[in-house]
Design an enzyme around this catalytic site. Structure first.
Site, short mmCIF file in Angstrom:
data_model
loop_
_atom_site.label_atom_id
_atom_site.label_comp_id
_atom_site.label_asym_id
_atom_site.label_seq_id
_atom_site.Cartn_x
_atom_site.Cartn_y
_atom_site.Cartn_z
N TYR A 108 -19.61 22.04 59.83
CA TYR A 108 -18.28 22.30 60.35
C TYR A 108 -17.15 21.93 59.40
O TYR A 108 -16.38 22.78 58.96
CB TYR A 108 -18.09 21.57 61.68
CG TYR A 108 -19.07 22.01 62.74
CD1 TYR A 108 -18.97 23.28 63.30
CD2 TYR A 108 -20.09 21.18 63.17
CE1 TYR A 108 -19.87 23.71 64.26
CE2 TYR A 108 -21.00 21.60 64.13
CZ TYR A 108 -20.88 22.87 64.68
OH TYR A 108 -21.77 23.29 65.61
N PRO A 121 -16.52 29.58 69.47
CA PRO A 121 -16.94 30.54 70.50
C PRO A 121 -15.84 30.76 71.54
O PRO A 121 -14.97 29.91 71.74
CB PRO A 121 -18.14 29.86 71.15
CG PRO A 121 -18.50 28.72 70.24
CD PRO A 121 -17.23 28.32 69.59
N HIS A 344 -15.62 24.22 67.51
CA HIS A 344 -17.02 23.86 67.65
C HIS A 344 -17.41 22.49 67.10
O HIS A 344 -18.48 21.97 67.43
CB HIS A 344 -17.84 24.94 66.93
CG HIS A 344 -19.15 25.21 67.59
ND1 HIS A 344 -19.91 24.22 68.17
CD2 HIS A 344 -19.84 26.35 67.76
CE1 HIS A 344 -21.00 24.76 68.66
NE2 HIS A 344 -20.99 26.04 68.43
N SER A 555 -27.94 32.67 71.06
CA SER A 555 -27.89 31.48 71.87
C SER A 555 -27.94 31.80 73.35
O SER A 555 -27.26 32.72 73.81
CB SER A 555 -26.61 30.71 71.59
OG SER A 555 -26.63 29.52 72.32
#
Length: 627
Positions: A108, A121, A344, A555
């Site tokens: 990240y 997301p 995220h 996912s």
């Protein structure tokens, strides 16, 4: 190139598989956390063997035999692999979790692509029954009250502990999502969390027409504002932000991270700007009151809502009505669209989904609380002084955002033919069944298998995040190749499907127990970097680059709410696929880039529907012999 490639693709699709839905019992957070086991370091031999097996369906024989030689060399007694493995084991003894800090930075904070599309997301919630500002404000007020209700459980440590297969799960991520924010840096970002300060924040930020407001959500006695009070405050925000010609300062947060880091340092030189930015960063969460998006047919509504949640639709629409670094942003459109996006770095999907499930249930309840008749202070508008240089940064960010918007293709489908019910009837894991459907759809489109990422939760371990379930296996390849082969009998195809589903289930179990290969390989690689030794050959190998080039990044994010999460692809020629399997239908979001001629989200979504229907047909038309 390989190193850069690996860096790019180590970016998590960071979502989570829950093979069985966790059950909950109330418990105190800290004492519970202390009892959690530490993340293990798998054995070197096991990881090398499993790595070779995962390569078999995706690399050619010549590459594979070259990789076998490299792995044999790597595993020699007293060799490089053994030395790095010992280093990792030492790290595991000394830290609470040998992976978590490394993962946060590698996946990240070091990742320099924009968080928009490439990392954050979005979640599309069911469409609401309003189409005016009153309805929008009313719902926003209820939603804020619902989040504050959930926050009370976090603050009091009364959040029910989750279980998976009888094992307690780490609850740490719940304590990271509120009052936190990502902060850009020139080479690496950081995350600030104000929840644990001696005086935690009591305000949220509300953004409307690109203008940010601080809204205090607690009374002076510490009680949260009622829905009616929140509604009145939101009305004040609305009526003091009617101008639509304001500079969209928030769009700066959508830029490539180094560019934003530079612009950020420039922006906060001014004290007014610095205070405004700090107020946003400290806020508990952000609520974005969006302008209506372009009208589309009911059939396309979910896909349009998905892009609204992922990027806002571009600078002409709602992309400036965000602070993309904020961990949690709820998005409520005047046209009844509703959802959220999250940054995220601090958390995966499931804690976010638990919060959503709680909030959605809360908004359905009717308000019984009597509202105190106290006048409330005017919500404070955040001011920004915009210099010519900042104006230039905003224009550049707008251009880049619009390029991203035009490049992203998202298709949301509600697969209405069946849900978890059909695989369960055939004693198959619904997740494994859906993943095999994806493998079949991909193979039918491209006549080849590809590296596939599905995230698995490591929350059985203290501070656990995710590992990778590699859904493309020797068994899945055997099944997809046989499925359309006229020379194969149906009974044989069923046997191969059952075997592929069992193999996926076994890999899932292995992953959630800390025995998958991807984080271990990453750990060995990062250990080599930390030891300042030369990079082992296995990480410079073409096979490693192929294995980490995920054409399918997937996912499962199950929720009680009839929602769907969505995210962008992690490879330029790849797909992002997220799904929420309900009892009798499945919500899918498929994304791809328009700039790649080979990929098409709509085609992939159609192939996926066909694959799942063909698999059901295969199972139902084959007499149940003793297989």
């Amino acid at each position: 190139h390989t190193v850069v490639q690996a860096k790019e693709n180590v970016k998590p699709c960071g979502r989570l598989v829950r093979p069985v839905a966790p059950t909950r019992i109330p418990g105190r957070y800290l004492s519970h956390q202390e009892g959690l086991p530490k993340l293990p370091v798998p054995s070197l031999q096991q990881t090398c063997e499993r790595y070779l097996a995962t390569l078999e369906p995706i690399v050619d024989e010549e590459e594979l035999s070259h990789t076998k030689e490299l792995l044999a060399e790597f595993q020699k007694a007293g060799g490089v692999g053994e030395r790095l493995q010992k280093g990792l084991e030492r790290r595991a003894r000394k830290t609470e979790n040998w992976l978590s800090d490394w993962w946060l930075t590698t996946a990240y904070l070091d990742y320099r692509m924009p968080v928009v599309v490439h990392s954050s997301p979005g979640v599309v919630l069911p469409r609401l029954e309003f189409s005016d500002r009153q309805g929008q404000m009313r719902f926003a007020a209820k939603l804020i009250a619902g989040v504050l209700d959930f926050k009370t459980m976090i603050d009091n440590e009364t959040l029910p502990v989750e279980y998976l297969g009888g094992k307690q799960l780490c609850m740490n991520q719940y304590y990271q999502v509120l009052s936190s924010c990502r902060v850009p840096g020139l080479k690496r970002d950081s995350v600030v969390n104000h929840a644990h300060r001696s005086r935690p924040p009591t305000h949220i930020t509300v953004v409307h027409n690109f203008q940010f407001f601080v809204l205090d959500v607690y009374n002076s006695d510490g009680t949260p504002l009622t829905v009616d009070q929140l509604y009145m405050q939101l009305e004040k925000v609305w009526s003091s932000s009617l101008q639509t010609n304001k500079e969209p300062i928030g769009i700066l947060t959508s830029n490539q991270r180094n560019s934003w880091g530079k612009a950020y340092n420039n922006l906060i030189k001014d004290k007014t700007n610095k205070d405004s930015v700090r107020a946003i960063q400290k806020s508990i969460f952000t609520v974005c009151l969006d302008a209506p998006m372009p009208c589309v047919s009911d059939e396309l509504y979910h896909s349009r809502a998905a892009v609204q949640m992922l990027h806002g639709g571009g600078s002409r629409w709602n992309s400036g009505n965000r602070w993309f670094d904020k961990t949690l942003q709820f998005i409520i459109g005047e046209d009844g669209s509703c959802g959220l996006m999250y940054e995220h770095a601090p958390a995966e999907g499931p804690p976010i989904v638990s919060l959503i499930d709680h909030v959605v249930e809360y908004t359905k309840k009717s308000e019984m609380v009597r509202t105190p008749m106290v006048p409330l202070p005017m919500p404070q508008k955040l001011r920004f002084n915009i210099t010519p240089e900042i104006k230039k940064d905003i224009e550049k960010a707008k251009q880049n955002m619009n390029i991203m918007v035009h490049d992203l293709d998202v298709k949301v489908i509600v697969f209405s033919h069946f849900g978890k019910n059909v695989p369960k009837t055939h004693k198959m894991s619904p997740d494994a069944f859906i993943q095999m459907g994806l493998q079949l759809a991909y193979y039918r489109m491209y006549q080849r298998c590809c590296a596939t990422y599905e995230s698995a939760s490591l929350r059985m371990f203290k501070l656990g995040r995710t590992d990778t379930i590699r859904s493309c296996s020797i068994d899945s390849a055997n099944f997809v190749k046989a499925m359309d082969d006229p020379a194969k009998q149906k009974i044989e195809k069923v046997t191969l499907l059952e075997k592929a589903v069992k193999a996926h289930r076994a890999y899932t179990d292995m992953a959630i127990h800390g025995q998958a290969i991807d984080r271990h390989l990453l750990g060995l690689k990062l250990q080599a970097i930390e030891d300042l030794t030369s990079m082992p050959e296995i990480f410079m190998d073409t096979s490693y680059a192929v294995a980490n080039h995920y054409n399918l990044s997937t996912s499962q994010v199950p929720a009680k709410t009839d929602c769907v999460m969505c995210f962008g692809p992690v490879a330029p020629d790849g797909y992002g696929v997220c799904y929420n399997p309900m009892a009798e239908h499945i919500n899918f979001a498929v994304s791809a880039f328009n700039s790649c001629n080979e990929t098409n989200a709509t085609h992939m979504a159609q192939r996926l529907e066909e694959a799942l229907l063909d698999m059901r047909m295969l199972l139902e038309s084959t007499p149940k012999a003793k297989l």
